[in-house]
Write a protein that holds these residues in place. Sequence first.
Motif, PDB file in Angstrom:
ATOM      1  N   UNK A  43     -24.051  12.899  10.312  1.00  0.00           N
ATOM      2  CA  UNK A  43     -23.504  13.813   9.302  1.00  0.00           C
ATOM      3  C   UNK A  43     -22.045  14.163   9.570  1.00  0.00           C
ATOM      4  N   UNK A  44     -21.707  14.365  10.834  1.00  0.00           N
ATOM      5  CA  UNK A  44     -20.314  14.700  11.166  1.00  0.00           C
ATOM      6  C   UNK A  44     -19.392  13.516  10.904  1.00  0.00           C
ATOM      7  N   UNK A  45     -19.845  12.303  11.216  1.00  0.00           N
ATOM      8  CA  UNK A  45     -19.029  11.115  10.938  1.00  0.00           C
ATOM      9  C   UNK A  45     -18.843  10.945   9.432  1.00  0.00           C
ATOM     10  N   UNK A  49     -15.280  11.184   7.333  1.00  0.00           N
ATOM     11  CA  UNK A  49     -14.832  10.162   6.391  1.00  0.00           C
ATOM     12  C   UNK A  49     -14.458  10.769   5.043  1.00  0.00           C
ATOM     13  N   UNK A  50     -15.259  11.707   4.564  1.00  0.00           N
ATOM     14  CA  UNK A  50     -14.980  12.366   3.286  1.00  0.00           C
ATOM     15  C   UNK A  50     -13.657  13.124   3.366  1.00  0.00           C
ATOM     16  N   UNK A  51     -13.461  13.872   4.448  1.00  0.00           N
ATOM     17  CA  UNK A  51     -12.224  14.651   4.586  1.00  0.00           C
ATOM     18  C   UNK A  51     -11.015  13.739   4.735  1.00  0.00           C
ATOM     19  N   UNK A  57      -6.260  10.837  -0.672  1.00  0.00           N
ATOM     20  CA  UNK A  57      -6.106  11.085  -2.105  1.00  0.00           C
ATOM     21  C   UNK A  57      -4.760  11.735  -2.434  1.00  0.00           C
ATOM     22  N   UNK A  58      -4.278  12.597  -1.577  1.00  0.00           N
ATOM     23  CA  UNK A  58      -2.993  13.267  -1.806  1.00  0.00           C
ATOM     24  C   UNK A  58      -1.858  12.242  -1.893  1.00  0.00           C
ATOM     25  N   UNK A  86      -9.206  19.885   8.241  1.00  0.00           N
ATOM     26  CA  UNK A  86     -10.602  19.495   8.016  1.00  0.00           C
ATOM     27  C   UNK A  86     -10.959  18.233   8.805  1.00  0.00           C
ATOM     28  N   UNK A  87     -10.063  17.239   8.774  1.00  0.00           N
ATOM     29  CA  UNK A  87     -10.299  15.993   9.519  1.00  0.00           C
ATOM     30  C   UNK A  87     -10.422  16.301  11.010  1.00  0.00           C
TER      31      UNK A  87
END
Length: 119
Positions: A43-45, A49-51, A57-58, A86-87
């Motif tokens: 879950x943390x990995x 990845x999402x963050x 995206x920026x 967050x990352x």
Amino acid sequence: MTDPLDASQPGPSGAPPDVATLQRRLAEFAAARKWQPYHTPKNLASALSVEASELVEIFQWLTPEESARVMADPDTAHRVRDEVADVLAYLLQLCEVLGIDPLAALEAKIDRNERRFPI
């Protein structure tokens, strides 16, 4: 009230917090909310990845020149700092769960890369 995930806040001595202090604060933050069952390596990995994708995206449609100036705009700079935080938060939590010293891992990787890619 201070934000426990705001790494820009100085530590008690007025110095920036160290990695261990940040990891402890993150663990305490999760424990207070009973989130530990969800903080598995998988879950943390995934969250990391999402963050990281939100950070990408920026920059997605910026030219190289525009991306070099991204911190000049206060609103965009704030978004970049938030996503970097967050990352880093998820990376530090992953390291904590797996028993990895992130600074030692980085130092070992730099050593390997210096041998792998000599001048």
